[in-house]
Design an enzyme around this catalytic site. Structure first.
Site, PDB file in Angstrom:
ATOM      1  N   ASP A  68       0.817  -1.219   0.000  1.00  0.00           N
ATOM      2  CA  ASP A  68       0.000   0.000   0.000  1.00  0.00           C
ATOM      3  C   ASP A  68       0.855   1.275   0.000  1.00  0.00           C
ATOM      4  O   ASP A  68       0.702   2.146   0.880  1.00  0.00           O
ATOM      5  CB  ASP A  68      -0.902   0.023   1.258  1.00  0.00           C
ATOM      6  CG  ASP A  68      -1.726  -1.248   1.396  1.00  0.00           C
ATOM      7  OD1 ASP A  68      -2.198  -1.765   0.376  1.00  0.00           O
ATOM      8  OD2 ASP A  68      -1.903  -1.713   2.546  1.00  0.00           O
TER       9      ASP A  68
ATOM     10  N   GLU B 290     -11.532  -0.046  -3.562  1.00  0.00           N
ATOM     11  CA  GLU B 290     -10.939   0.458  -2.322  1.00  0.00           C
ATOM     12  C   GLU B 290      -9.776   1.370  -2.676  1.00  0.00           C
ATOM     13  O   GLU B 290      -9.613   1.748  -3.833  1.00  0.00           O
ATOM     14  CB  GLU B 290     -10.513  -0.704  -1.406  1.00  0.00           C
ATOM     15  CG  GLU B 290      -9.567  -1.697  -2.051  1.00  0.00           C
ATOM     16  CD  GLU B 290      -9.143  -2.827  -1.119  1.00  0.00           C
ATOM     17  OE1 GLU B 290      -9.482  -2.809   0.064  1.00  0.00           O
ATOM     18  OE2 GLU B 290      -8.424  -3.723  -1.595  1.00  0.00           O
TER      19      GLU B 290
HETATM   20  O1  FUB Z   1      -3.167  -3.733   3.117  1.00  0.00           O
HETATM   21  C1  FUB Z   1      -4.443  -4.100   3.539  1.00  0.00           C
HETATM   22  C2  FUB Z   1      -5.453  -3.742   2.505  1.00  0.00           C
HETATM   23  O2  FUB Z   1      -5.176  -4.421   1.296  1.00  0.00           O
HETATM   24  C3  FUB Z   1      -5.438  -2.303   2.088  1.00  0.00           C
HETATM   25  O3  FUB Z   1      -5.991  -1.461   3.049  1.00  0.00           O
HETATM   26  C4  FUB Z   1      -6.170  -2.392   0.819  1.00  0.00           C
HETATM   27  O4  FUB Z   1      -6.110  -1.250   0.044  1.00  0.00           O
HETATM   28  C5  FUB Z   1      -5.479  -3.578   0.197  1.00  0.00           C
HETATM   29  O5  FUB Z   1      -4.276  -3.239  -0.424  1.00  0.00           O
END
Ligand code: FUB
Length: 446
Positions: A40, A211
């Protein structure tokens, strides 16, 4: 150290025990960080340096994400990264349930000389809080120390915070909550919502999860970008609009789903010294478990109409590599389709990185943008294992060299004379000229 001469070259073999010494210097292409998992990746430019705020995957023997803390990294040349160490641990944050290892994707933003670090985590129910919440920690420096607020931001439930400041100084926060992408204005104190959250609702329907929103502005256009499971795993997509909270028009894919099968991708976009870059992640160092990810970066380009050109992920990544550093040619810019491959040096410790294997006459690998500085270069060191006697052709900057490499059962560093390599930035090409096999860890010029 043994030294022997051939008619054309001087070869030094250096004992293997010496080579076992492992440098902890963070100097890499893709992945950007090679000594720990980094997912991320939110990149930010502060004071002419790129700061990277990734989340920190660790392996916990559970089939899910395990993230206990955050590190911050920085670079001035996109190649040599400094790890500034841990900036926040789940144990340090009053409102976080520190048993949940849920410190997911963060962001950091500078406003009025203070650095605000935003991070999601599962809240402690004993504080009357539930689910994933987003908190803030504040520092006088981009690398900390950060002091976390005792409570998360009121009015936000969700993950993946992203901050955007408009040219008029108004600040927005975006996040993913309950399967939707959300946005709101932030107050000047950077810790409270100034407006009611809105759903960014002009996005295409269908597919799966959306997301990781990331908003940036270029030439008066607002780019709302996010990972979206269009088919099986997350692709990175974007929309364009005239206002920070939309409406936005969907424009397409920035990066396709990863061929590796890594289920997530998560990104950020920066302009550094006039060039745009996309930071994202893949599971390079953990091919069998996609919850242990690694940050990557590649250049990003726009079309004349402002749309984004698709970014094809590379191993070479970004930045100009110094000729005097240990150049990992396995992070290639070109590899021949026959007889050339990249393998882990040690499958039981992937953090050791990769090697190039050339196993067929004519097989070749290239690595672009190597800076030979201001002097002529006359020697190359190569860490190799030659499974047979072989000849490698090394071409760079108009210098063409046939290098004889003797058979060796172990990894050895050989030093070879090369025809003068002119100063400046050149590509390197290595071609196996004989039958047999040679494995290359790195090459380094002096
Ligand atoms: O790293 C955990 C989660 O996985 C993140 O918050 C999302 O965006 C995905 O990458």
């Amino acid at each position: 150290m043994k030294k022997f001469k051939t008619n054309r070259i001087i070869i030094y073999t250096i004992s293997c025990s010496f080579l076992l010494f492992k440098l902890s210097m963070l100097n890499a292409q893709n992945p950007v960080i090679m000594d720990q998992f980094t997912a991320d990746p939110t990149a930010r430019v502060f004071d002419n340096r790129v700061y990277l705020y990734p989340s920190h995957d660790v392996y916990c023997n559970i089939n899910w994400f395990c993230m206990k803390d955050y590190h911050v990294f920085s670079t001035e040349n996109l190649v040599d990264w400094t790890d500034h160490g841990m900036i926040i641990n789940q144990e340090d944050v009053e409102w976080v349930n520190a048993k949940t290892n849920s410190m997911w994707a963060p962001d950091c933003y500078e406003k009025n000389g203070k650095y605000y670090f935003y991070f999601p985590a599962i809240a402690d129910t004993s504080k009357g809080l539930f689910g994933m919440r987003i908190g803030v920690a504040v520092s006088d420096n981009p690398y900390g120390p950060f002091t976390p607020d005792p409570m998360p931001i009121e009015g936000i439930s969700g993950i993946d915070p992203n901050i955007f400041e408009d040219i008029n100084g108004e600040v927005y926060i975006y996040w993913a909550g309950r399967g939707k992408l959300m946005g709101a204005k932030l107050k000047d104190n950077m810790r409270e919502l100034q407006s009611e959250p809105v759903i960014i609702d002009t996005l295409p329907q269908g597919g799966g999860l959306k997301e990781g929103p990331f908003l940036f502005e270029r030439k008066g256009v607002y780019y709302f970008t996010y990972p979206w499971v269009i088919d099986k795993t997350e692709a990175l997509v974007y929309c364009m609009g005239d206002n920070p909270l939309g409406p936005f028009e969907y424009k397409g894919i920035i990066m396709d789903e990863h061929a590796s099968g890594c289920w997530t991708n998560h990104h950020s976009v920066i302009n550094f010294k006039g060039q745009w870059y996309l930071f994202y992640h893949n599971n390079d160092l953990s091919p069998d478990f996609d919850k242990n990810r690694s940050a990557r970066a590649d250049s990003l380009f726009f079309n004349a109409d402002g749309t984004i050109q698709k970014v094809v992920p590379t191993l070479r990544g970004i930045g100009v590599t110094k000729a005097t550093s240990k150049i990992q040619v396995d992070r290639y810019s070109y590899i021949s389709s026959e007889g050339a491959s990249v393998e882990f040096l040690d499958t039981t410790n992937t953090f050791d990185g990769w090697k190039t294997v050339l196993s067929e006459k004519g097989a070749s690998i290239s690595y672009n943008a190597v800076d030979f500085g201001n002097n002529k270069t006359k020697k190359v060191n190569m860490r190799v294992k030659a499974i047979s006697n072989c000849i490698i052709n090394l071409q760079t900057g108009g210098s063409n060299n046939e290098l004889s490499i003797p058979l060796s059962n172990n990894w050895e560093v050989v030093q070879l004379k090369v025809n003068d390599i002119p100063k400046g930035i050149h590509n390197i090409n290595l071609t196996l000229k004989t039958a047999g096999e040679i494995q290359i860890d790195w090459i380094q010029f002096e």
